[in-house]
Design a protein around this motif. Structure first.
Motif, PDB file in Angstrom:
ATOM      1  N   UNK A 112       0.833  -1.206   0.000  1.00  0.00           N
ATOM      2  CA  UNK A 112       0.000   0.000   0.000  1.00  0.00           C
ATOM      3  C   UNK A 112       0.865   1.252   0.000  1.00  0.00           C
ATOM      4  N   UNK A 113       1.897   1.247   0.830  1.00  0.00           N
ATOM      5  CA  UNK A 113       2.778   2.413   0.919  1.00  0.00           C
ATOM      6  C   UNK A 113       3.475   2.671  -0.416  1.00  0.00           C
ATOM      7  N   UNK A 114       4.008   1.624  -1.025  1.00  0.00           N
ATOM      8  CA  UNK A 114       4.711   1.774  -2.302  1.00  0.00           C
ATOM      9  C   UNK A 114       3.755   2.216  -3.402  1.00  0.00           C
ATOM     10  N   UNK A 136      12.461  16.257  -8.787  1.00  0.00           N
ATOM     11  CA  UNK A 136      13.570  15.444  -8.296  1.00  0.00           C
ATOM     12  C   UNK A 136      13.499  15.280  -6.788  1.00  0.00           C
ATOM     13  N   UNK A 137      13.079  16.326  -6.100  1.00  0.00           N
ATOM     14  CA  UNK A 137      12.923  16.228  -4.648  1.00  0.00           C
ATOM     15  C   UNK A 137      11.878  15.177  -4.279  1.00  0.00           C
ATOM     16  N   UNK A 138      10.804  15.114  -5.050  1.00  0.00           N
ATOM     17  CA  UNK A 138       9.769  14.115  -4.800  1.00  0.00           C
ATOM     18  C   UNK A 138      10.284  12.707  -5.075  1.00  0.00           C
ATOM     19  N   UNK A 139      11.105  12.596  -6.103  1.00  0.00           N
ATOM     20  CA  UNK A 139      11.697  11.293  -6.404  1.00  0.00           C
ATOM     21  C   UNK A 139      12.586  10.840  -5.253  1.00  0.00           C
ATOM     22  N   UNK A 140      13.349  11.770  -4.717  1.00  0.00           N
ATOM     23  CA  UNK A 140      14.210  11.440  -3.577  1.00  0.00           C
ATOM     24  C   UNK A 140      13.370  10.971  -2.383  1.00  0.00           C
ATOM     25  N   UNK A 141      12.213  11.610  -2.195  1.00  0.00           N
ATOM     26  CA  UNK A 141      11.320  11.200  -1.106  1.00  0.00           C
ATOM     27  C   UNK A 141      10.833   9.763  -1.338  1.00  0.00           C
ATOM     28  N   UNK A 145      11.494   6.554   0.985  1.00  0.00           N
ATOM     29  CA  UNK A 145      10.407   5.737   1.523  1.00  0.00           C
ATOM     30  C   UNK A 145      10.625   4.260   1.186  1.00  0.00           C
ATOM     31  N   UNK A 146      11.217   3.999   0.026  1.00  0.00           N
ATOM     32  CA  UNK A 146      11.520   2.621  -0.350  1.00  0.00           C
ATOM     33  C   UNK A 146      12.567   2.014   0.585  1.00  0.00           C
TER      34      UNK A 146
END
Length: 304
Positions: A112-114, A136-141, A145-146
């Protein structure tokens, strides 16, 4: 009187030397058949580790636990539980049912999180809000999270591998039905744990299947089965593919590289990941409900 192995010529129970009733209930045989099918599925998918092979194992596991629930409803089975309710193996069975629920919950949470993070990334890619830097900042987030998910998966896997150590029990003064029941229940738990291990490894991004371990009566099948199609197949792991693609996007900005990662391809992989997560989540939800019902059924029997 027939031996336990007479129930199925491919059977290899630790308790195979102990006699069973001359006419064992067909549900014992059905449980064994489901176990064999899951083993065959693992053998046939050893060269192709994909979400479809994991889904197939989860479906087989649901069928197995549905059959186990029917076994729990048999008068002879309920009588055995009542007679043995103060024995160690009954406590181990109850503890095992909780372990299965816990690991099922951990897998659902990771999916669910992923899935939610992947949806957010897709939405940002479509809108491109905040420009390249914001994206890019969102990708880093997402990648951060992964890492949290992978850490949780590693913890769950460690717990699983510890719990796969089987305890021994004395068959002295136990009737044949009870001995057969204990054997089936322990096989079901071992097989369930190994399927969950494969699922968790897949979610973490592993691209090779965890071999089924801890199987006793299906071990011969696993060693002797010839997989009809042994040519190399491309291993697809949607989780690993998205992790790699998004990591490339971050590296591209960091290095100011002129090369461009194909954003359409990344979006396609994100969509595949979302569909994969949804499919696995639905399979887990059905299995989770069945595991709860089986535990409630067992507790009700023991409380009567």
């Amino acid at each position: 009187m027939a031996s336990a192995s007479a129930l199925n010529p491919k059977s290899n129970y630790h308790i195979r030397s102990i006699s069973l009733p001359s006419k064992p209930h067909p549900l014992f045989q059905q449980c064994e058949d489901h176990l064999l099918r899951i083993a065959a599925s693992d053998a046939s998918s050893s060269s192709s580790y994909s979400s479809s092979s994991i889904s197939q194992k989860l479906s087989g596991l649901l069928d197995l636990h549905n059959c186990l629930n029917e076994l729990f409803q048999l008068p002879l089975t309920q009588e055995a539980f009542v007679r043995e309710q103060n024995e160690k193996w009954v406590d181990e069975l109850l503890d095992g049912s909780l372990r299965l629920l816990d690991v099922c919950t951990a897998a659902k949470d990771a999916l669910i999180h992923t899935k939610e993070c992947a949806r957010e990334i897709q939405s940002i890619m479509r809108r491109r809000r905040g420009g390249k830097s914001g994206f890019t900042n969102e990708v880093r987030k997402y990648l951060a999270s992964r890492k949290v998910v992978k850490k949780a998966v590693c913890k769950a896997l460690g717990t699983l591998r510890t719990s796969q150590k089987k305890s021994t029990f004395s068959s002295t003064n136990k009737d044949n039905v009870t001995v057969a029941l204990i054997g089936v229940l322990r096989e079901v738990e071992a097989v369930s744990l190994t399927v969950f291990e494969s699922l968790l490894s897949f979610i973490s991004g592993a691209k090779s299947a965890s071999k089924m371990r801890g199987w006793s009566f299906v071990s011969k099948l696993m060693l002797t089965k010839k997989v009809g199609c042994e040519e190399d197949k491309t291993e697809i792991n949607e989780f690993a593919d998205v992790d790699a693609a998004l990591s490339s996007l971050v590296c591209q900005e960091t290095s100011n590289s002129d090369s461009m990662v194909d954003s359409e391809n990344v979006q396609s992989e994100l969509q595949q990941l979302e569909m994969c997560s949804q499919d696995l989540e639905e399979g887990l939800e059905c299995l989770f409900r069945r595991l709860i019902k089986n535990r409630v059924s067992l507790l009700n029997t023991l409380s009567n």
